[in-house]
Enzyme design. Structure first.
Site, mmCIF file in Angstrom:
data_model
loop_
_atom_site.group_PDB
_atom_site.id
_atom_site.type_symbol
_atom_site.label_atom_id
_atom_site.label_comp_id
_atom_site.label_asym_id
_atom_site.label_seq_id
_atom_site.Cartn_x
_atom_site.Cartn_y
_atom_site.Cartn_z
ATOM 1 N N PRO A 34 0.837 -1.208 0.000
ATOM 2 C CA PRO A 34 0.000 0.000 0.000
ATOM 3 C C PRO A 34 0.872 1.258 0.000
ATOM 4 O O PRO A 34 1.859 1.335 0.717
ATOM 5 C CB PRO A 34 -0.794 -0.121 1.312
ATOM 6 C CG PRO A 34 -0.023 -1.082 2.158
ATOM 7 C CD PRO A 34 0.700 -1.996 1.211
ATOM 8 N N TYR A 89 0.453 4.442 13.386
ATOM 9 C CA TYR A 89 -0.922 4.920 13.272
ATOM 10 C C TYR A 89 -1.779 4.325 14.399
ATOM 11 O O TYR A 89 -1.269 3.620 15.271
ATOM 12 C CB TYR A 89 -1.455 4.641 11.857
ATOM 13 C CG TYR A 89 -0.633 5.409 10.831
ATOM 14 C CD1 TYR A 89 -0.600 6.802 10.862
ATOM 15 C CD2 TYR A 89 0.173 4.754 9.906
ATOM 16 C CE1 TYR A 89 0.187 7.521 9.974
ATOM 17 C CE2 TYR A 89 0.968 5.471 9.013
ATOM 18 C CZ TYR A 89 0.976 6.856 9.056
ATOM 19 O OH TYR A 89 1.763 7.571 8.189
HETATM 20 C C1 LIG Z 1 4.943 6.655 -1.527
HETATM 21 C C2 LIG Z 1 4.789 5.707 -0.374
HETATM 22 C C3 LIG Z 1 3.570 5.633 0.304
HETATM 23 C C4 LIG Z 1 3.401 4.712 1.335
HETATM 24 N N1 LIG Z 1 2.158 4.583 1.925
HETATM 25 C C5 LIG Z 1 1.929 3.547 2.760
HETATM 26 C C6 LIG Z 1 0.619 3.204 3.152
HETATM 27 O O1 LIG Z 1 -0.375 3.780 2.675
HETATM 28 N N2 LIG Z 1 0.451 2.206 4.046
HETATM 29 C C7 LIG Z 1 1.520 1.488 4.527
HETATM 30 O O2 LIG Z 1 1.316 0.590 5.351
HETATM 31 N N3 LIG Z 1 2.779 1.764 4.128
HETATM 32 C C8 LIG Z 1 3.000 2.735 3.240
HETATM 33 N N4 LIG Z 1 4.256 2.945 2.746
HETATM 34 C C9 LIG Z 1 5.326 2.017 3.133
HETATM 35 C C10 LIG Z 1 5.464 0.908 2.094
HETATM 36 O O3 LIG Z 1 4.258 0.157 1.966
HETATM 37 C C11 LIG Z 1 6.631 -0.046 2.421
HETATM 38 O O4 LIG Z 1 6.337 -0.747 3.601
HETATM 39 C C12 LIG Z 1 7.950 0.692 2.593
HETATM 40 O O5 LIG Z 1 8.129 1.687 1.617
HETATM 41 C C13 LIG Z 1 9.118 -0.274 2.542
HETATM 42 O O6 LIG Z 1 9.117 -1.008 1.333
HETATM 43 P P1 LIG Z 1 10.079 -0.590 0.076
HETATM 44 O O7 LIG Z 1 11.502 -0.660 0.573
HETATM 45 O O8 LIG Z 1 9.774 -1.646 -0.962
HETATM 46 O O9 LIG Z 1 9.704 0.778 -0.356
HETATM 47 C C14 LIG Z 1 4.477 3.881 1.741
HETATM 48 C C15 LIG Z 1 5.703 3.998 1.090
HETATM 49 C C16 LIG Z 1 5.865 4.877 0.034
HETATM 50 C C17 LIG Z 1 7.203 4.912 -0.678
#
Ligand SMILES: Cc1cc2nc3c(=O)[nH]c(=O)nc-3n(C[C@H](O)[C@H](O)[C@H](O)COP(=O)(O)O)c2cc1C
Length: 371
Positions: A23, A183
């Site tokens: 997400p 949250y």
């Molecule tokens: C643009 C953006 C928006 C995000 N929004 C959410 C969110 O709505 N809910 C959530 O649980 N994590 C959110 N995250 C965290 C990501 O879901 C993920 O857990 C985190 O970026 C680590 O993974 P990655 O290294 O693949 O980016 C967000 C991350 C990014 C980059």
């Protein structure tokens, strides 16, 4: 044979492969309602070839939004807006679509990240008074949130249930309850944010109580065919605060209540967190939840390389991998991963002609012809 591209089940939901688009808040809704940005954003990600795409943190009430631009599922307008986007996605993509239901608690009423992300105080334009387990602000000099009383807790629980019913009506394939990243539900779990003296604060059992009540209420309202799972922060990265032992206890209790999987993230409740960042840095937490609780897990966090993702699944460290930043950067990541790992992936027929010569068997069912 690639294990990353093996089918996978969350509850009764069948996924074509083990790649989950995590997400990602877009801060681009109006009064909770998505518009054309979501059509473009979710539309293009739905063509990535992932098994599951999760819609961003979607607020169960206006007060529970992180920013005024957050997506919501608390009004007929927001439900209709999501229905419009979902219909377009469904018309062109077999990727399953889940939604993350969320309440920001004390992190509500913020500016969007590209405007600095600071708190908007309740008296300022566009701001509102946040609610939380305790009147303890996220950052010391911020306006403190209002502590929820019993009636407030019942209201939040009912808002989760109402949003989940809307998600069912929308025909979404799965629902994730957001209990991570500092949250509201994570605020109940963590002693950093939860200073309550009643049966919702203090001991571990008490701190688990409200998130478990919300989970059970939502589970009871959602048909058994639709899986419900939870995203957790496995640790606060602050000594003496919420940690993996609490997470394991929470996951055990969720399993007893019909939770289909745990999506294992970390951090977010305190600016004092000291995160040990590195490739796959949260995978060891997912491995422990999977091994010690026996629930399917989604590992997430700096999983960027196909071979790395493959090793996580093949090594039994997690059942699926979540991706956020890397798949925004390269929305065809699953295509490239399938090519590298010798697997097949779904691609829309309109794009079949892009299949590179050296990967003749990459796209499921691909064929082209002309007179
Ligand atoms: C643009 C953006 C928006 C995000 N929004 C959410 C969110 O709505 N809910 C959530 O649980 N994590 C959110 N995250 C965290 C990501 O879901 C993920 O857990 C985190 O970026 C680590 O993974 P990655 O290294 O693949 O980016 C967000 C991350 C990014 C980059």
């Amino acid at each position: 044979m690639s294990r990353l591209f093996d089918p996978f089940e969350i509850g009764r939901l069948q996924l074509e492969n083990r790649i989950v688009i995590a997400p990602m808040c877009q801060y681009s809704a109006r009064d909770g309602t998505p518009g054309d940005w979501h059509m473009i954003h979710l539309g293009h990600l739905s063509l990535a070839g992932a098994g599951l795409m999760e819609i961003e943190a979607t607020a169960v009430s206006a007060v529970g939004r992180i920013t005024a631009g957050d997506l919501g599922l608390y009004s007929d307008e927001s439900e209709a807006g999501i229905a419009r986007v979902l219909a377009a996605v469904r018309a062109w993509s077999p990727t399953k679509v889940g939604i993350q239901l969320a309440h920001a608690g004390r992190k509500a009423s913020s500016r969007v990240p590209w405007e600095g992300g600071a708190q908007v105080k309740s008296g300022e334009p566009g701001g509102w008074h946040a609610v939380a387990p305790s009147a303890v602000p996220h950052v010391d000099d911020e306006e403190p949130p209002l502590a929820l009383d019993e009636a407030g807790l019942a209201q939040v629980r009912d808002e989760f249930v109402a949003a989940a019913k809307r998600a069912v009506r929308l025909g979404l394939d799965g629902i994730e309850v957001h209990a991570a990243h500092g949250y509201l539900l994570h605020q109940f779990l963590s002693p950093i944010a939860n200073h309550r003296q009643d049966r919702y604060g203090g001991s571990l059992d008490n701190r688990l109580r409200f998130p478990l009540e919300v989970f059970s209420a939502v589970r009871a309202a959602v048909p058994p065919a639709i899986p419900l799972w939870v995203r957790v922060s496995a640790t606060d990265w602050v000594p003496g605060a919420w940690d993996i032992d609490g997470t394991l206890a929470f996951a055990h209790a969720l399993k007893e209540r019909g939770c289909a999987a745990i999506h294992v993230s970390s951090g977010g409740v305190s600016p004092a967190q000291q995160i040990k960042l590195g490739p796959g840095y949260q995978v060891p937490f997912a491995r422990r939840v999977k091994a010690e609780v026996g629930l399917p897990t989604i590992a997430v966090g700096l999983i960027t390389e196909p071979e790395q993702a493959e090793a996580i699944i093949a090594g039994g460290e997690a059942d699926a991998i979540g991706m956020a930043r890397a798949i925004l950067y390269d929305p065809r990541w699953p295509w490239h991963a399938a090519a590298k790992l010798g697997a097949r992936v779904h691609a829309p027929p309109q794009y079949w002609r892009s299949q590179p010569r050296e990967f003749k068997d990459l796209f499921d069912g691909a064929r082209t012809g002309q007179r």
